[in-house]
Design a protein around this motif. Structure first.
Motif, PDB file in Angstrom:
ATOM      1  N   THR A  64       0.724  -1.403  -0.012  1.00 49.73           N
ATOM      2  CA  THR A  64      -0.117  -0.073  -0.104  1.00 49.73           C
ATOM      3  C   THR A  64       0.925   1.141  -0.019  1.00 49.73           C
ATOM      4  N   ALA A  65       1.884   1.213   0.808  1.00 52.51           N
ATOM      5  CA  ALA A  65       2.707   2.284   0.952  1.00 52.51           C
ATOM      6  C   ALA A  65       3.126   2.621  -0.524  1.00 52.51           C
ATOM      7  N   LYS A  66       3.757   1.821  -1.339  1.00 48.74           N
ATOM      8  CA  LYS A  66       4.384   1.772  -2.628  1.00 48.74           C
ATOM      9  C   LYS A  66       3.383   2.250  -3.206  1.00 48.74           C
ATOM     10  N   GLN A  67       2.178   1.633  -3.318  1.00 51.79           N
ATOM     11  CA  GLN A  67       1.223   2.334  -4.286  1.00 51.79           C
ATOM     12  C   GLN A  67       0.650   3.593  -4.265  1.00 51.79           C
ATOM     13  N   VAL A  68       0.429   4.067  -2.735  1.00 48.71           N
ATOM     14  CA  VAL A  68       0.184   5.458  -2.414  1.00 48.71           C
ATOM     15  C   VAL A  68       1.317   6.329  -3.088  1.00 48.71           C
ATOM     16  N   GLU A  69       2.527   6.232  -2.896  1.00 52.07           N
ATOM     17  CA  GLU A  69       3.790   6.883  -3.456  1.00 52.07           C
ATOM     18  C   GLU A  69       3.414   7.081  -4.924  1.00 52.07           C
ATOM     19  N   ASN A  70       3.197   6.160  -5.594  1.00 50.29           N
ATOM     20  CA  ASN A  70       3.307   6.052  -7.025  1.00 50.29           C
ATOM     21  C   ASN A  70       1.844   6.795  -7.670  1.00 50.29           C
ATOM     22  N   ILE A  71       0.858   6.660  -6.816  1.00 45.70           N
ATOM     23  CA  ILE A  71      -0.448   7.334  -7.178  1.00 45.70           C
ATOM     24  C   ILE A  71       0.015   8.942  -6.918  1.00 45.70           C
ATOM     25  N   ILE A  72       0.552   9.422  -5.946  1.00 48.07           N
ATOM     26  CA  ILE A  72       1.169  10.745  -5.966  1.00 48.07           C
ATOM     27  C   ILE A  72       1.915  11.005  -7.230  1.00 48.07           C
ATOM     28  N   ARG A  73       2.940  10.358  -7.364  1.00 51.13           N
ATOM     29  CA  ARG A  73       3.985  10.728  -8.591  1.00 51.13           C
ATOM     30  C   ARG A  73       3.068  10.768  -9.927  1.00 51.13           C
ATOM     31  N   GLU A  74       2.108   9.930 -10.018  1.00 48.81           N
ATOM     32  CA  GLU A  74       1.194   9.841 -11.456  1.00 48.81           C
ATOM     33  C   GLU A  74       0.333  11.234 -11.456  1.00 48.81           C
ATOM     34  N   ARG A  75       0.182  11.603 -10.197  1.00 51.06           N
ATOM     35  CA  ARG A  75      -0.602  12.869 -10.258  1.00 51.06           C
ATOM     36  C   ARG A  75       0.020  14.201 -10.354  1.00 51.06           C
ATOM     37  N   GLY A  76       1.421  14.179 -10.471  1.00 51.65           N
ATOM     38  CA  GLY A  76       2.343  15.322 -10.739  1.00 51.65           C
ATOM     39  C   GLY A  76       2.912  15.834  -9.594  1.00 51.65           C
ATOM     40  N   ALA A  77       2.718  15.236  -8.398  1.00 48.09           N
ATOM     41  CA  ALA A  77       3.467  15.678  -7.195  1.00 48.09           C
ATOM     42  C   ALA A  77       4.521  14.659  -6.767  1.00 48.09           C
ATOM     43  N   VAL A  78       5.398  14.842  -5.619  1.00 45.30           N
ATOM     44  CA  VAL A  78       6.357  14.076  -5.240  1.00 45.30           C
ATOM     45  C   VAL A  78       5.934  13.661  -3.893  1.00 45.30           C
ATOM     46  N   PRO A  79       5.841  12.246  -3.515  1.00 44.21           N
ATOM     47  CA  PRO A  79       5.771  11.872  -2.039  1.00 44.21           C
ATOM     48  C   PRO A  79       6.835  12.081  -1.082  1.00 44.21           C
ATOM     49  N   ALA A  80       6.361  12.148  -0.020  1.00 47.18           N
ATOM     50  CA  ALA A  80       7.329  12.539   1.205  1.00 47.18           C
ATOM     51  C   ALA A  80       6.849  11.694   2.457  1.00 47.18           C
ATOM     52  N   THR A  81       7.224  10.314   2.475  1.00 49.74           N
ATOM     53  CA  THR A  81       6.858   9.745   3.866  1.00 49.74           C
ATOM     54  C   THR A  81       7.951   9.983   4.885  1.00 49.74           C
ATOM     55  N   VAL A  82       7.383  10.354   5.909  1.00 51.48           N
ATOM     56  CA  VAL A  82       8.143  10.662   7.034  1.00 51.48           C
ATOM     57  C   VAL A  82       8.281   9.555   8.028  1.00 51.48           C
ATOM     58  N   ALA A  83       9.463   9.393   8.596  1.00 57.21           N
ATOM     59  CA  ALA A  83       9.661   8.567   9.601  1.00 57.21           C
ATOM     60  C   ALA A  83      10.996   8.801  10.182  1.00 57.21           C
ATOM     61  N   ILE A  84      11.253   8.282  11.612  1.00 57.72           N
ATOM     62  CA  ILE A  84      12.495   8.312  12.321  1.00 57.72           C
ATOM     63  C   ILE A  84      13.279   7.251  12.113  1.00 57.72           C
ATOM     64  N   LEU A  85      14.473   7.325  11.527  1.00 61.27           N
ATOM     65  CA  LEU A  85      15.361   6.193  11.254  1.00 61.27           C
ATOM     66  C   LEU A  85      16.751   6.123  12.107  1.00 61.27           C
ATOM     67  N   LYS A  86      16.741   5.268  13.189  1.00 62.19           N
ATOM     68  CA  LYS A  86      17.827   5.355  13.882  1.00 62.19           C
ATOM     69  C   LYS A  86      18.180   6.644  14.356  1.00 62.19           C
ATOM     70  N   GLY A  87      17.050   7.345  14.973  1.00 62.79           N
ATOM     71  CA  GLY A  87      17.270   8.777  15.575  1.00 62.79           C
ATOM     72  C   GLY A  87      17.140   9.752  14.505  1.00 62.79           C
ATOM     73  N   GLN A  88      17.269   9.569  13.345  1.00 63.67           N
ATOM     74  CA  GLN A  88      17.285  10.718  12.388  1.00 63.67           C
ATOM     75  C   GLN A  88      15.820  10.966  11.797  1.00 63.67           C
ATOM     76  N   LEU A  89      15.225  12.107  11.856  1.00 62.68           N
ATOM     77  CA  LEU A  89      14.087  12.515  11.201  1.00 62.68           C
ATOM     78  C   LEU A  89      14.351  12.431   9.762  1.00 62.68           C
ATOM     79  N   THR A  90      13.481  11.706   8.903  1.00 61.05           N
ATOM     80  CA  THR A  90      13.524  11.418   7.529  1.00 61.05           C
ATOM     81  C   THR A  90      12.660  11.896   6.777  1.00 61.05           C
ATOM     82  N   ILE A  91      12.564  12.819   5.801  1.00 60.11           N
ATOM     83  CA  ILE A  91      11.554  13.340   5.198  1.00 60.11           C
ATOM     84  C   ILE A  91      11.617  12.844   3.701  1.00 60.11           C
ATOM     85  N   GLY A  92      10.707  11.795   3.283  1.00 60.52           N
ATOM     86  CA  GLY A  92      10.983  11.062   2.157  1.00 60.52           C
ATOM     87  C   GLY A  92      11.779   9.881   2.448  1.00 60.52           C
ATOM     88  N   LEU A  93      11.217   8.601   2.123  1.00 61.81           N
ATOM     89  CA  LEU A  93      12.112   7.393   2.156  1.00 61.81           C
ATOM     90  C   LEU A  93      12.171   6.715   0.780  1.00 61.81           C
TER      91      LEU A  93
END
Length: 414
Positions: A64-93
């Motif tokens: 689902t995460a991959k499909q949602v990101e691809n839907i956003i790309r297909e509509r002309g925008a860029v997806p930025a999934t947000v998470a903290i990885l090993k203590g680093q706030l990461t914007i876009g995975l």
């Protein structure tokens, strides 16, 4: 030199260092895709990550995460999934980071109160609606897509169990696309709380019915309605122009073909709430428990509805982000130079207002004036502030010379 300074300050992860002047470490990092989108001024849509770690089982969560990101790309925008990885706030995975997060164990749900401890301990964290709004504000991403927002829990008047999402919406200027709030919550009190926080709530589509996640109607009416993405973008644009320090909720009903029967879903939720109470489950653990119990009770139908609505929300959110970027581009082109070209002594091209030097105005989008190609056409950054071959005469009565005005300002400050 001008290109280099602008590119470093606006386009790289060293921006925070130069702006604050006291640390070389940025509190967040962009993926390469998001960094490039920022530098090129493309519309970006923020996405939360608790839907991956706590909202769905593996492998549906990753798919689902991959499909949602691809839907956003297909509509002309860029997806930025947000998470903290090993203590680093990461914007876009990256795809590898999404895969890791979808299978990781012990990932902490990260709301405002949790961000600093997770970062300090270098843990993995999945951002909630509140946590993602904070990241979107830091990165100047105006549109955020999720499944449903948190709210006032049932009996919240006694327990004071109220989601931090609502307070965060009240102090951000982010537009959040969602399918309302889940009917495990007190929807009426949630809407009242959002009103108190100054949050603009809009139903999306043909009616003003406020949706209830799995169902298209909750029995409550949204105070406002937007018919399409352009109208929603205009609301966001107007809010930003008026510098309102509160967010916008665009509540999109689940597609009718995936909507669930209200009686069936309500019975499943009531049974799940009773089971949660018997097992002593409370706080932030209630929602994932209820979602899993309802999915089991409905033989997976609720999970299918969840997946369908987040995909639909992604389409709507991407469209809003694209339309909002168009509106901003129009503004930027009008205000690219705040000084009119001279038609004669003391005259300016604008007949409605007088404008001054452009450096007085901070660019709202914070995007680089140059992309990776320094030979591209665009604005020019002048370091030092020199006016070439221009003579200015003050003819208005009572106007002060620049030197006199500066002396007055310095005297006032001292």
């Amino acid at each position: 030199m001008a290109y280099l300074a602008k590119y470093v300050l606006k386009g790289s992860r060293l921006a925070a260092f130069y702006k604050r002047g006291y640390s070389t470490a940025s509190p967040w990092v962009f993926s390469e895709e998001v960094r490039l989108a920022k530098s090129e001024g493309k519309p970006i849509v923020a996405l939360e990550s608790t839907i991956i770690t706590h909202g769905m089982p593996y492998p549906q969560n990753l798919e689902t995460a991959k499909q949602v990101e691809n839907i956003i790309r297909e509509r002309g925008a860029v997806p930025a999934t947000v998470a903290i990885l090993k203590g680093q706030l990461t914007i876009g995975l990256s795809e590898e980071e999404l895969t890791y997060l979808a299978q990781a164990k012990g990932v902490v749900k990260a709301s405002r109160r949790d961000l600093a401890p997770i970062a300090a301990a270098k843990l993995d964290g999945a951002t909630t609606v509140a946590g993602t709004i904070i990241a979107a504000q830091l990165a100047d991403i105006p549109v955020f897509v999720t499944g449903g927002i948190g709210g006032v829990h049932r009996h919240g008047e006694n327990t004071l169990d109220i989601s931090a999402d609502l307070n965060e919406l009240g102090r951000s200027n982010t537009l959040v696309v969602c399918s309302g709030v889940k009917s495990i919550l007190d929807i009426g009190r949630t809407l009242e709380y959002l009103e108190t926080q100054g949050v603009c709530v809009c139903a999306f589509g043909e009616t003003s019915d406020f949706p209830a996640f799995y169902t298209t109607r909750s029995g409550f009416t949204a105070p406002h309605r937007v018919g399409d993405a352009l109208q929603a973008a205009r609301v966001l644009h107007a809010s930003r122009q008026m510098k309102l320090a509160s967010g916008i909720v665009v509540a999109v009903p689940v597609p009718q073909e995936h909507a669930m029967d209200e009686k069936i879903i309500q019975e499943a939720i009531n049974n799940a709430l009773k089971e949660a109470d018997r097992n002593g489950i409370s706080g932030k653990e209630v929602t994932p428990f209820i979602l899993a119990a309802v999915a089991k009770a409905t033989s997976g139908a609720s999970l299918n509805a969840n997946i369908a609505l987040i995909k639909n929300n992604a389409k709507v959110g991407a469209d809003i982000a694209v339309e909002f970027k168009k509106l901003k581009n129009v503004d930027d082109s009008k205000n690219a130079f705040n000084i009119g070209s001279s038609k004669g002594a003391g005259k300016c091209t604008s007949n409605t207002s007088r404008h001054f030097h452009t450096s007085c105005s901070r660019r709202a989008d914070e995007s680089p004036l140059f992309s990776g190609d320094k030979n591209c056409g665009g604005d020019v950054l002048v370091i030092g502030g020199a006016n070439v071959d221009r003579i200015y005469r003050l003819k208005e009565e009572g106007a002060q010379s620049p030197s006199a005005y500066l002396r007055k300002v310095v005297t006032t400050l001292l």
